[in-house]
Design a protein around this motif. Structure first.
Motif, mmCIF file in Angstrom:
data_model
loop_
_atom_site.group_PDB
_atom_site.id
_atom_site.type_symbol
_atom_site.label_atom_id
_atom_site.label_comp_id
_atom_site.label_asym_id
_atom_site.label_seq_id
_atom_site.Cartn_x
_atom_site.Cartn_y
_atom_site.Cartn_z
ATOM 1 N N GLY A 70 10.865 41.330 21.191
ATOM 2 C CA GLY A 70 12.018 40.968 20.383
ATOM 3 C C GLY A 70 12.403 39.504 20.494
ATOM 4 O O GLY A 70 13.517 39.132 20.164
ATOM 5 N N VAL A 71 11.500 38.667 20.942
ATOM 6 C CA VAL A 71 11.771 37.235 21.092
ATOM 7 C C VAL A 71 11.703 36.581 19.723
ATOM 8 O O VAL A 71 10.721 36.708 19.001
ATOM 9 C CB VAL A 71 10.736 36.584 22.045
ATOM 10 C CG1 VAL A 71 10.941 35.087 22.113
ATOM 11 C CG2 VAL A 71 10.820 37.212 23.414
ATOM 12 N N ARG A 72 12.780 35.883 19.394
ATOM 13 C CA ARG A 72 12.808 35.151 18.130
ATOM 14 C C ARG A 72 13.119 33.693 18.450
ATOM 15 O O ARG A 72 14.263 33.285 18.476
ATOM 16 C CB ARG A 72 13.855 35.744 17.200
ATOM 17 C CG ARG A 72 13.472 37.102 16.690
ATOM 18 C CD ARG A 72 14.533 37.653 15.754
ATOM 19 N NE ARG A 72 14.119 38.908 15.179
ATOM 20 C CZ ARG A 72 14.360 40.088 15.732
ATOM 21 N NH1 ARG A 72 14.996 40.159 16.888
ATOM 22 N NH2 ARG A 72 13.968 41.186 15.143
ATOM 23 N N ASN A 73 12.062 32.958 18.711
ATOM 24 C CA ASN A 73 12.194 31.562 19.098
ATOM 25 C C ASN A 73 11.638 30.692 17.982
ATOM 26 O O ASN A 73 10.460 30.768 17.650
ATOM 27 C CB ASN A 73 11.415 31.322 20.407
ATOM 28 C CG ASN A 73 11.658 29.954 20.972
ATOM 29 O OD1 ASN A 73 12.138 29.065 20.287
ATOM 30 N ND2 ASN A 73 11.320 29.800 22.239
ATOM 31 N N SER A 74 12.484 29.849 17.403
ATOM 32 C CA SER A 74 12.041 29.033 16.282
ATOM 33 C C SER A 74 11.022 27.977 16.700
ATOM 34 O O SER A 74 10.125 27.639 15.935
ATOM 35 C CB SER A 74 13.236 28.362 15.605
ATOM 36 O OG SER A 74 13.897 27.506 16.509
ATOM 37 N N LYS A 75 11.135 27.463 17.926
ATOM 38 C CA LYS A 75 10.168 26.459 18.388
ATOM 39 C C LYS A 75 8.778 27.075 18.543
ATOM 40 O O LYS A 75 7.769 26.450 18.216
ATOM 41 C CB LYS A 75 10.629 25.840 19.703
ATOM 42 C CG LYS A 75 11.850 24.965 19.535
ATOM 43 C CD LYS A 75 12.292 24.357 20.833
ATOM 44 C CE LYS A 75 13.552 23.544 20.577
ATOM 45 N NZ LYS A 75 14.095 22.952 21.784
ATOM 46 N N LEU A 76 8.719 28.305 19.033
ATOM 47 C CA LEU A 76 7.447 29.007 19.148
ATOM 48 C C LEU A 76 6.841 29.247 17.767
ATOM 49 O O LEU A 76 5.637 29.066 17.562
ATOM 50 C CB LEU A 76 7.637 30.337 19.877
ATOM 51 C CG LEU A 76 6.402 31.225 20.021
ATOM 52 C CD1 LEU A 76 5.356 30.534 20.887
ATOM 53 C CD2 LEU A 76 6.790 32.566 20.609
ATOM 54 N N ALA A 77 7.673 29.612 16.815
ATOM 55 C CA ALA A 77 7.187 29.842 15.447
ATOM 56 C C ALA A 77 6.653 28.556 14.834
ATOM 57 O O ALA A 77 5.633 28.577 14.142
ATOM 58 C CB ALA A 77 8.294 30.417 14.588
ATOM 59 N N VAL A 78 7.299 27.429 15.093
ATOM 60 C CA VAL A 78 6.833 26.147 14.566
ATOM 61 C C VAL A 78 5.485 25.775 15.183
ATOM 62 O O VAL A 78 4.574 25.310 14.492
ATOM 63 C CB VAL A 78 7.884 25.041 14.803
ATOM 64 C CG1 VAL A 78 7.307 23.664 14.529
ATOM 65 C CG2 VAL A 78 9.108 25.287 13.948
ATOM 66 N N VAL A 79 5.313 25.994 16.471
ATOM 67 C CA VAL A 79 4.035 25.707 17.134
ATOM 68 C C VAL A 79 2.927 26.565 16.530
ATOM 69 O O VAL A 79 1.829 26.087 16.229
ATOM 70 C CB VAL A 79 4.145 25.924 18.662
ATOM 71 C CG1 VAL A 79 2.781 25.904 19.319
ATOM 72 C CG2 VAL A 79 5.046 24.873 19.272
ATOM 73 N N VAL A 80 3.204 27.838 16.337
ATOM 74 C CA VAL A 80 2.201 28.729 15.739
ATOM 75 C C VAL A 80 1.898 28.304 14.303
ATOM 76 O O VAL A 80 0.735 28.310 13.878
ATOM 77 C CB VAL A 80 2.659 30.198 15.810
ATOM 78 C CG1 VAL A 80 1.752 31.100 14.991
ATOM 79 C CG2 VAL A 80 2.680 30.664 17.249
ATOM 80 N N LEU A 81 2.903 27.910 13.542
ATOM 81 C CA LEU A 81 2.660 27.447 12.176
ATOM 82 C C LEU A 81 1.812 26.186 12.155
ATOM 83 O O LEU A 81 0.975 26.005 11.270
ATOM 84 C CB LEU A 81 3.979 27.209 11.451
ATOM 85 C CG LEU A 81 4.716 28.475 11.022
ATOM 86 C CD1 LEU A 81 6.080 28.122 10.441
ATOM 87 C CD2 LEU A 81 3.894 29.247 10.020
ATOM 88 N N LEU A 82 1.999 25.306 13.127
ATOM 89 C CA LEU A 82 1.149 24.109 13.208
ATOM 90 C C LEU A 82 -0.298 24.489 13.530
ATOM 91 O O LEU A 82 -1.237 23.904 12.987
ATOM 92 C CB LEU A 82 1.702 23.132 14.245
ATOM 93 C CG LEU A 82 3.017 22.456 13.874
ATOM 94 C CD1 LEU A 82 3.530 21.608 15.027
ATOM 95 C CD2 LEU A 82 2.851 21.631 12.617
ATOM 96 N N ILE A 83 -0.471 25.473 14.405
ATOM 97 C CA ILE A 83 -1.825 25.953 14.709
ATOM 98 C C ILE A 83 -2.434 26.606 13.470
ATOM 99 O O ILE A 83 -3.622 26.452 13.189
ATOM 100 C CB ILE A 83 -1.797 26.927 15.900
ATOM 101 C CG1 ILE A 83 -1.411 26.181 17.182
ATOM 102 C CG2 ILE A 83 -3.148 27.617 16.075
ATOM 103 C CD1 ILE A 83 -1.171 27.088 18.364
#
Length: 127
Positions: A75-88
């Motif tokens: 249930g982790v909703r971290n926007s910084k993690l999502a941005v890193v994954v989107l960059l990958i």
């Protein structure tokens, strides 16, 4: 949650496709060599570039799959993690360009009328 589930499903499909492409590219690279060439009139695109695109596909699919698992399980909703994954995930453009554009243009044999003797990148201007 539904978005994470759809990301997980799409990423699992991409993992299967990427794994298959890696296996095929390694086999072809060992058979024909890793650089571009021609054998019996057949032009070969550099297998090293195709292998790099296949590995990139596995990496960005794995990143998306792991993000989906983290969101669904913890249930982790971290926007910084999502941005890193989107960059990958932007590595998907490299895979698209190599498999859809460069590989097709490189191995084109000039079947258009008037271009029977043309090969390769010279036809890119026509396309």
């Amino acid at each position: 949650m539904q978005t994470a589930a759809m990301l997980g499903i799409a990423a699992s499909f991409l993992l299967v496709e990427g794994g298959t492409r890696v296996t095929l590219r390694v086999t072809q690279g060992l058979k024909h060599g890793w650089t571009a060439g021609e054998e019996n009139g057949v032009i070969f695109f550099p297998e090293a570039a195709l292998l790099a695109a296949s590995v990139a596909e596995v990496v960005f699919a794995l990143a998306g799959f792991l993000l989906a698992l983290i969101v669904l399980l913890y249930g982790v909703r971290n926007s910084k993690l999502a941005v890193v994954v989107l960059l990958i995930e932007q590595m998907g453009w490299y895979t698209f360009v190599v498999f859809t554009l460069a590989h097709r243009i490189y191995t084109y044999h000039g079947t258009l009328p008037g271009l029977e003797d043309s090969k390769g990148l010279s036809n890119f201007v026509v396309a």
